[in-house]
Enzyme design. Structure first.
Site, PDB file in Angstrom:
ATOM      1  N   CYS A 132       0.830  -1.212   0.000  1.00 44.80           N
ATOM      2  CA  CYS A 132       0.000   0.000   0.000  1.00 44.80           C
ATOM      3  C   CYS A 132       0.860   1.256   0.000  1.00 44.80           C
ATOM      4  O   CYS A 132       1.421   1.637   1.032  1.00 44.80           O
ATOM      5  CB  CYS A 132      -0.926  -0.006   1.219  1.00 44.80           C
ATOM      6  SG  CYS A 132      -1.941   1.481   1.369  1.00 44.80           S
ATOM      7  N   CYS A 135      -0.442   4.039   2.264  1.00 50.72           N
ATOM      8  CA  CYS A 135      -0.281   3.749   3.695  1.00 50.72           C
ATOM      9  C   CYS A 135       1.153   4.005   4.155  1.00 50.72           C
ATOM     10  O   CYS A 135       1.384   4.546   5.242  1.00 50.72           O
ATOM     11  CB  CYS A 135      -0.630   2.291   3.987  1.00 50.72           C
ATOM     12  SG  CYS A 135      -2.244   1.750   3.423  1.00 50.72           S
ATOM     13  N   ASP A 136       2.124   3.604   3.342  1.00 49.08           N
ATOM     14  CA  ASP A 136       3.511   3.543   3.798  1.00 49.08           C
ATOM     15  C   ASP A 136       4.477   4.427   3.027  1.00 49.08           C
ATOM     16  O   ASP A 136       5.659   4.498   3.375  1.00 49.08           O
ATOM     17  CB  ASP A 136       4.005   2.090   3.724  1.00 49.08           C
ATOM     18  CG  ASP A 136       3.156   1.147   4.558  1.00 49.08           C
ATOM     19  OD1 ASP A 136       2.749   1.555   5.657  1.00 49.08           O
ATOM     20  OD2 ASP A 136       2.904   0.013   4.111  1.00 49.08           O
TER      21      ASP A 136
END
Length: 303
Positions: A132, A135-136
């Site tokens: 992701c 997300c990261d």
């Protein structure tokens, strides 16, 4: 035990749209999602092909749709459906929190990220391996990363990571991308490096990712490449466990087979979105959600 006309399993784009249409038809409905509504759609960094928006993130669009859906249907997040059984009056839906009765079921169970299944992938998950970008990605600003994949999602995320300030290299097992042409053009315009005809054979490191072993798919020669992170976008696995329980037919790829009204072979069971055969696009899932909710409504009235 609470009773509903339509229970929608999954709160992604298709499930939320089904909830909107179902509620506006005057039926009593419930969306059940094992996580947050939106599913992996929340991870889409930006879309330029969703009608009405020149550019919008999956997270933002999810929140807009969820707000609209809540006016038309109940939504229970973090409630995992464990089993669905046919009964004389419809179906019993058992979750990890409750049991419900429903006349019809719409399966919007979506899919999850496919894995490379190589040494180091599971070991370094959260320590340099990610599925992701949204997300990261911020953790890898000004650092070297590779994006594994060649489809739309892989290129979208590579562009997003590049714009965050990451030093991105795409690794793709073929000699050309499967992604849409405009995304390929954007990759070129952004100056993102690409290694074609290569697969990741191993992810290496000590406490965190430090390098990957690549194999040339033509010569089978192995080489090691230093990297701080590995982002993986190589397709999706449909979640069909509940469908199999109900006796729903799947195709050879493991996706649910539906007709033009989103009906499965099991009466009063419908399916939409990434779990079905067809184009994996947000707008398609929304259209299928509208069709399924309308089909369920008509079947309830006629039944």
């Amino acid at each position: 035990m609470d009773s509903y006309d339509i229970i929608i399993v999954g709160g992604g784009p298709g499930g939320l749209t089904a909830g909107i249409y179902a509620g506006r038809q005057g039926t009593k409905n419930l969306i059940l999602d094992k996580d947050l509504a939106g599913g992996i759609g929340r991870e889409v960094p930006e879309m330029e092909n969703y009608p009405g928006y020149e550019n919008i993130s999956g997270l933002k669009l999810t929140e807009i749709m969820k707000t609209q859906a809540e006016k038309n249907t109940e939504i229970h997040e973090f409630e995992n459906v464990l089993n669905i059984e046919k009964n004389d009056d419809g179906f019993t839906v058992k979750t990890d929190k409750n049991e419900y009765l429903t006349k019809t079921v719409i399966l919007a169970t979506g899919s999850s990220h496919s894995h490379l299944n190589v040494p180091g992938e599971e070991e370094f998950l959260g320590r340099g391996v990610s599925y992701c970008a949204t997300c990261d990605g911020l953790f890898f600003q000004s650092r070297d990363i590779i994006m594994v994949g060649g489809g739309n999602s892989a290129l979208q995320e590579a562009i997003y990571l590049k714009n965050l300030g990451c030093n991105v290299t795409i690794v793709h097992r073929r000699d050309e991308f499967r992604a849409q042409k405009h995304l390929q053009n954007m990759v070129k315009a952004e100056g993102i490096s690409v290694i074609y005809n290569a697969t990741v054979e191993e992810i290496k490191g000590d406490m965190i990712v430090e390098s990957v072993v690549l194999k040339d798919t033509k010569t089978e020669e192995l080489s090691e490449m230093k990297t701080d992170g590995v982002f993986i976008s190589v397709g999706y696995i449909p979640h069909t466990e509940l469908a199999v329980q109900l006796g729903v037919n799947l195709d050879e790829t493991g996706h649910i087979i539906v007709d033009k009204e989103q009906k499965t072979n099991v009466e009063y069971v419908y399916a939409i979105g990434d779990v079905c055969v067809g184009l994996k696009q947000w707008v398609v899932a929304c259209g299928e959600g509208a069709v399924a909710a309308t089909s369920a409504y008509h079947d309830i009235k006629q039944g």
